[in-house]
Write an enzyme that holds these catalytic residues in place. Sequence first.
Site, short mmCIF file in Angstrom:
data_model
loop_
_atom_site.label_atom_id
_atom_site.label_comp_id
_atom_site.label_asym_id
_atom_site.label_seq_id
_atom_site.Cartn_x
_atom_site.Cartn_y
_atom_site.Cartn_z
N LYS A 1 58.72 -33.44 -0.76
CA LYS A 1 59.74 -34.49 -0.80
C LYS A 1 60.79 -34.10 -1.84
CE LYS A 1 60.27 -39.44 -1.72
NZ LYS A 1 60.02 -40.66 -0.96
N ARG B 1 54.88 -50.47 -2.90
CA ARG B 1 55.69 -51.09 -3.96
C ARG B 1 55.52 -52.59 -3.95
NH1 ARG B 1 61.40 -47.91 -2.94
NH2 ARG B 1 60.36 -45.92 -2.61
N GLU C 1 56.94 -44.58 6.82
CA GLU C 1 56.36 -44.47 5.48
C GLU C 1 56.39 -45.86 4.86
OE1 GLU C 1 58.18 -41.44 2.90
OE2 GLU C 1 57.75 -42.72 1.18
C1 3PG Z 1 62.02 -43.39 -1.18
O1 3PG Z 1 61.01 -43.82 -1.71
O2 3PG Z 1 61.97 -42.37 -0.48
C2 3PG Z 1 63.31 -44.05 -1.42
O3 3PG Z 1 63.18 -45.28 -2.03
C3 3PG Z 1 64.22 -44.10 -0.26
O4 3PG Z 1 65.49 -44.11 -0.81
P1 3PG Z 1 66.65 -45.04 -0.25
O5 3PG Z 1 66.18 -46.46 -0.48
O6 3PG Z 1 67.86 -44.70 -1.06
O7 3PG Z 1 66.80 -44.75 1.20
#
Ligand code: 3PG
Length: 205
Positions: A128, A44, A40
């Site tokens: 999600k 960002r 994924e």
């Molecule tokens: C996401 O978008 O799913 C999160 O930013 C992932 O979270 P993490 O950085 O705590 O793994």
Amino acid sequence: MNAADLLARQRVVPVVVIDNADDAVPLAKTLLASGLDAIEVTLRTGAGLEAIERIASEVPDMLVGAGSIRRAAQVAEVKAAGALFAVSPGSSDALLESVADAELPFVPGAVTASETLKLLDLGYTLQKFFPAEISGGAAYLKAIAAPIPEVSFMPTGGIGPDNASDYLSLANVTCIGGSWIAPPALLREKNFDAIAEFATAAAKL
Ligand code: 3PG
């Protein structure tokens, strides 16, 4: 194909933040060689869209998705770039309409029972759950399985090697996601050996 079917075989999906699109292909190849065949790529950074495009065209065996989708207009962009699925921390009416029009497999985010039920009404049986750890974690997902058994989740946010199995042991978790597999700092250093180690361990979860 819907996202639930598309991601049914996945257990761990790396969530990546790519600053430099040149890192996209070596990263995807590293993950694939380590046993992870879905990624994924979050929208960002300015490089996110190009990273998706490069992975889609140069690493065809990788199931590449777009993450952190927030606006309806992003749907057409990621589809044109070659994203095979899209993920959002939540959903909006405009976003849901846009993914339906584009026929892009979509994993919308839900944190409450009401959000989950609204998405279930629209046919979303994979959702999600973000930010997982501070929203009740595995204990929440275990509890929600009793009244809402039709929905399976892709929890992310605060998940890592220490708590991954708490989630993966649940019947209503399809796969987990997270940035721990390819941390942005390691990616900036182009430390693909270290990422391969994390990815190999994650593929064994
Ligand atoms: C996401 O978008 O799913 C999160 O930013 C992932 O979270 P993490 O950085 O705590 O793994």
